[in-house]
Scaffold this active site. Structure first.
Site, PDB file in Angstrom:
ATOM      1  CB  SER A 142      -1.178   0.147   1.047  1.00 44.32           C
ATOM      2  OG  SER A 142      -1.213   1.028   0.954  1.00 44.32           O
ATOM      3  CG  ASN A 144      -2.873   4.609   1.659  1.00 41.17           C
ATOM      4  OD1 ASN A 144      -2.885   6.128   1.974  1.00 41.17           O
ATOM      5  ND2 ASN A 144      -3.683   3.644   1.496  1.00 41.17           N
ATOM      6  CG  ASP A 163       9.229   8.875  -5.440  1.00 39.83           C
ATOM      7  OD1 ASP A 163       8.855   7.936  -4.597  1.00 39.83           O
ATOM      8  OD2 ASP A 163       8.575   8.620  -6.792  1.00 39.83           O
ATOM      9  CG  ASP A 164      13.681   4.051  -5.290  1.00 40.02           C
ATOM     10  OD1 ASP A 164      12.878   4.558  -6.650  1.00 40.02           O
ATOM     11  OD2 ASP A 164      13.531   2.264  -5.576  1.00 40.02           O
ATOM     12  CG  ASP A 165      12.927   6.509  -9.107  1.00 40.14           C
ATOM     13  OD1 ASP A 165      12.454   6.923  -8.819  1.00 40.14           O
ATOM     14  OD2 ASP A 165      12.665   5.809 -10.303  1.00 40.14           O
ATOM     15  CG  ASN A 251      -1.392   6.869  -9.276  1.00 41.62           C
ATOM     16  OD1 ASN A 251      -0.709   8.467  -8.964  1.00 41.62           O
ATOM     17  ND2 ASN A 251      -1.280   6.622 -10.558  1.00 41.62           N
ATOM     18  CB  CYS A 252      -4.370   8.841  -6.074  1.00 40.67           C
ATOM     19  SG  CYS A 252      -4.666   8.692  -8.094  1.00 40.67           S
ATOM     20  CD  GLU A 253       1.911   8.170  -3.481  1.00 40.66           C
ATOM     21  OE1 GLU A 253       3.004   7.974  -3.855  1.00 40.66           O
ATOM     22  OE2 GLU A 253       1.031   7.416  -4.092  1.00 40.66           O
ATOM     23  CG  ASP A 254       1.150  11.729  -5.347  1.00 40.64           C
ATOM     24  OD1 ASP A 254       0.610  11.667  -5.464  1.00 40.64           O
ATOM     25  OD2 ASP A 254       2.042  12.378  -6.440  1.00 40.64           O
TER      26      ASP A 254
END
Length: 349
Positions: A142, A144, A163-165, A251-254
């Site tokens: 998740s 979230n 993000d990791d990248d 998607n869309c957590e941001d």
């Protein structure tokens, strides 16, 4: 019976953290079987590897003591999922850990299907570089979980969700933190998007405007750590329903976090100019060596995010997102033009 540990040889290059001679375990005269070695290594790494859970994050006794919060430091939360990006993740975690602004780096691994040997090796590499880097295995995939309050681990007023990248130069990172320091109630970041309305379809859309923005992405999102609790634990059934939407589309957590902060402040986020930010996950890269994230599916991605905005608006009953304009930069040059050498140039050139 004595354990010996040879020093680690660490060589950090642009996109790779090389760890050599990390452990030399001598526990018995005879070499232990592979299962015993794995068990010993797991025990040694346990201190820097934990499993996250929401079950104990939102209880009545989870409020933090404000006197124990560091106001001049940052906790970095790096989201990790793909094995193909581990080398970049390690390099980024190591770089953040070197900053005097950073209290700790939490690598949030959100792929439950990753083989245990990969997790063990990742924890080994991260731990051998710095005792301020911790690997957290999220209980599910998740998105979230990126915003769990982690009250036992986050001891700073500021958190960086990233993000990791995405690779950020030190000067830009420090400047973004200075900007956030005088705008502590707002989100600060390097990547901006916008919401808009499609009058024909009577629905919200997710887009990019050249002159305004209302959403900062979790590629690099600086915000107050209190908002993690508000996102995960408050808002009643409305927030619970919106978090379910995040899970349904992965998607869309941001976007939802931008809803949460804008609803609390009634102002938009802040976009900061950066000197050098390398985004390996952008689908427009030519190399094809690093797997792109969700945003790589451009048409479907934008459509899903527009639907999220519409659904969040419907559930909340209002549109809290607010537009911001312009970009904060770290240097101010002359804007007046002067004629020099037969042509108009900035007067300070």
């Amino acid at each position: 019976m004595q354990k010996t540990k040879q020093p680690s040889i660490i060589n950090i290059k642009k996109h790779n953290l090389k760890i050599q001679n990390i452990f030399n375990l001598n526990t018995t005269i005879m070499n232990p079987p592979p299962t015993t070695t794995t068990l010993i290594l797991t025990i040694l790494l346990f201190i820097n590897t934990t499993t996250s859970s929401k079950s104990n994050q939102c209880g009545p006794t989870t409020n933090r003591d404000p006197q124990n919060i560091q106001h001049n430091k940052i906790t970095v939360l790096i989201n990790g999922f793909s094995e193909s990006r581990i080398s970049i993740l390690q390099s980024n975690a190591a770089t953040y850990a070197l900053s005097p602004l950073v209290s700790s780096v939490l690598v949030l691994w959100g792929n439950p299907t990753t083989p245990p040997r990969v997790i063990t090796e990742l924890a080994q590499n991260l731990s051998s570089f710095s005792d301020t880097i911790f690997l957290h295995r999220n209980p599910s995939s998740s998105l979230n979980d990126r915003f769990l309050p982690r009250l036992n681990d986050i001891k700073t007023d500021a958190v960086l969700v990233c993000d990791d990248d995405v690779e950020v130069d030190a000067e830009s990172f420090e400047f973004a933190f200075r900007v956030w320091g005088v705008n502590r109630e707002r989100i600060v970041g390097f990547f901006a998007r916008s919401h808009d309305v499609d009058l024909n379809r009577k629905e919200w859309v997710y887009t990019v405007h050249p002159d305004r923005f209302s959403i900062v992405l979790t590629k690099f999102m600086l915000l107050k750590s209190d908002y993690l609790f508000r996102y995960s634990c408050e808002g009643g059934h409305h927030m619970a329903e919106m978090r379910k939407i995040v899970d349904s589309v992965r998607n869309c957590e941001d976007i939802l976090m931008n809803f949460v902060v804008a609803d609390a402040t009634n102002v938009g986020p802040i976009l900061v100019g950066a000197k050098r930010v390398r985004d390996y996950g952008d689908a427009r890269n030519d190399e094809g060596k690093v797997s792109s994230g969700l945003s790589g599916r451009k048409g479907e991605h934008r459509k899903n995010r527009g639907w999220c905005i519409t659904e969040f608006h419907r559930i909340l009953g209002r549109m809290p997102l607010r537009y911001s304009y312009g970009k904060v930069v770290d240097s101010i040059g002359e804007q007046g033009l002067c004629r020099k050498g037969g042509r108009l140039v900035f007067c300070d050139q």
